[in-house]
Write an enzyme that holds these catalytic residues in place. Sequence first.
Site, PDB file in Angstrom:
ATOM      1  N   HIS A   1       0.860  -1.330   0.001  1.00 38.36           N
ATOM      2  CA  HIS A   1       0.169   0.086   0.084  1.00 38.36           C
ATOM      3  C   HIS A   1       0.901   1.198   0.105  1.00 38.36           C
ATOM      4  O   HIS A   1       0.362   2.195   0.504  1.00 38.36           O
ATOM      5  CB  HIS A   1      -1.073  -0.008   1.075  1.00 38.36           C
ATOM      6  CG  HIS A   1      -1.675  -1.143   1.398  1.00 38.36           C
ATOM      7  ND1 HIS A   1      -2.910  -1.554   0.856  1.00 38.36           N
ATOM      8  CD2 HIS A   1      -1.345  -2.365   1.984  1.00 38.36           C
ATOM      9  CE1 HIS A   1      -3.364  -2.770   1.348  1.00 38.36           C
ATOM     10  NE2 HIS A   1      -2.361  -3.368   1.869  1.00 38.36           N
TER      11      HIS A   1
ATOM     12  N   SER B   1      15.298  21.378 -15.835  1.00 34.67           N
ATOM     13  CA  SER B   1      13.980  22.252 -16.200  1.00 34.67           C
ATOM     14  C   SER B   1      14.405  23.426 -16.988  1.00 34.67           C
ATOM     15  O   SER B   1      15.250  24.088 -16.465  1.00 34.67           O
ATOM     16  CB  SER B   1      13.163  22.565 -15.114  1.00 34.67           C
ATOM     17  OG  SER B   1      12.254  23.660 -15.262  1.00 34.67           O
TER      18      SER B   1
ATOM     19  N   LYS C   1      15.959  21.858 -10.788  1.00 38.55           N
ATOM     20  CA  LYS C   1      15.478  20.694 -10.795  1.00 38.55           C
ATOM     21  C   LYS C   1      16.319  19.623 -11.662  1.00 38.55           C
ATOM     22  O   LYS C   1      17.209  20.045 -12.700  1.00 38.55           O
ATOM     23  CB  LYS C   1      14.087  20.674 -11.920  1.00 38.55           C
ATOM     24  CG  LYS C   1      13.194  21.359 -11.242  1.00 38.55           C
ATOM     25  CD  LYS C   1      12.686  20.575  -9.920  1.00 38.55           C
ATOM     26  CE  LYS C   1      11.830  19.513 -10.635  1.00 38.55           C
ATOM     27  NZ  LYS C   1      10.451  19.673 -10.921  1.00 38.55           N
TER      28      LYS C   1
ATOM     29  N   GLU D   1      10.300   8.340 -16.440  1.00 40.19           N
ATOM     30  CA  GLU D   1       8.801   8.986 -16.642  1.00 40.19           C
ATOM     31  C   GLU D   1       8.368   8.428 -18.034  1.00 40.19           C
ATOM     32  O   GLU D   1       7.275   7.890 -18.235  1.00 40.19           O
ATOM     33  CB  GLU D   1       8.640  10.225 -16.494  1.00 40.19           C
ATOM     34  CG  GLU D   1       8.875  10.785 -15.099  1.00 40.19           C
ATOM     35  CD  GLU D   1       8.715  12.259 -14.950  1.00 40.19           C
ATOM     36  OE1 GLU D   1       7.947  12.863 -15.144  1.00 40.19           O
ATOM     37  OE2 GLU D   1      10.034  12.703 -14.991  1.00 40.19           O
TER      38      GLU D   1
END
Length: 465
Positions: free
Chosen positions: A159, A280, A286, A293
Amino acid sequence: MGAQPTWGGRFAEEPDARAARFTASVDVDRRLGPQDVAGSIAHVRMLAARGILPSDEASVLVAALERIAREIEEGRFAWDPSREDVHMNVEARLAQLVGSDLAGKLHTARSRNDQVATDLRLWTREACAGTARRIDALLSVLHARATETVDILLPGYTHLQRAQPVRLAHHLLAWAEMLERDRGRLRDAARRMNECPLGSGALAGTGFPLDRDATAQALGFDRPTANSLDAVADRDFAVEAVAALACLAVHLSRVAEELVLWSSREFGFLRLADAWCTGSSMMPQKRNPDVAELVRGKCGRVVGDLVALLVLLKGLPLAYNRDLQEDKPPLFDAFDTVDACLEVLAGAMETAHFDAERMHAALAEGHLEATDLADWLAGRGVPFRQAHHVVGRLVARAEAEGRRLAELPLETLRAEHPAFDATVYDALRPEALVERRDGFGGPSRRRVLEALDALGRRLASRDWP
Ligand code: ARG
């Protein structure tokens, strides 16, 4: 549209340019060039062996086809977009090389329907092998990383809540299990598809006395396909391969998701090398896991490719229908996408830095020793249900005091159950928790080393591809 289609004989007018453009597939199916030529060479040799084609003519055809194969391989082949597909392109080039009379004999006892089915099986068989090799490359990286990090512990999750400690290597080996099953599915698919449609003709075979076993054998197939109608209409092999790839892509998306999570500041378990991160354009601080991804995201395409193939086939009457030409984009796309994902994941995993301290620190919060505390009592004759209850109260207490379970004094433990004694603390060390889980398939050091060894031996003794 300059070129007269090969089927032009019974037509009074040239095809409308729009119809020709719409039905053409050479932009996509030129990828089948090498397989198309290989199939033609096998076909010509068999025709000669059967006396259907004089052997001097067959030799000229084979030499020209071999030359075409080299032209394709070296990128020198001049693909002509006005020739409908890969088959027409190869035949047109053959006509340039040996004259159209002789080139026209290549298609004796063959249809583009059994031809394309053969090409595509050859292509898919090779593609399965290529993907299996890439899976093995990623497995080798996982094996190496797991071997070198075998003493690092981290929380295992259920979980997405910290649950029980495991070895990092055990986690990496869980990914390896998923990948090995995918490899097995590709292998099964490659095996089942290994039948040769040549000789099925357009749909009903041919009247020429072909030697179907000979062409099948020459092309590395196990046997000829058993039913001519099925052979030209069947694309199950593509469905099976892409289904295996869809499952693989789902697995890779799960791996990628963990890389995204682990490389977040919240987890901090892993740092992807700079070469595998992106920045970024706005936020200078970043370091984004875009590669992971995208692997996660590309899964959608592969599942889409599978759905496209299934829907393409649904309700199609026997035998060949032009719809089947639409099988190639999803088939090619699924392999291209998955192969690219495998490649970048191997690169990213090879160079990723695991933060053993962050992982270890994460074991300190979340009461990961709770199960073992209950097991400890159960091992001393306390019914597990009761032990579970006792530990539940201790967890609440530890929570309230902002301490770990193992930091509760013995009196506190004893107050909940008199069976507790001082040896319990040693049993609650994370290493002890993991080592206790020593059954087959478990995370103990011995079991993980065993599993690594088994994986290493499997990788070293592959009999396919
Ligand atoms: N380009 C076609 C395909 O990919 C080749 C077979 C064409 N056959 C036909 N009867 N029009 O399916």
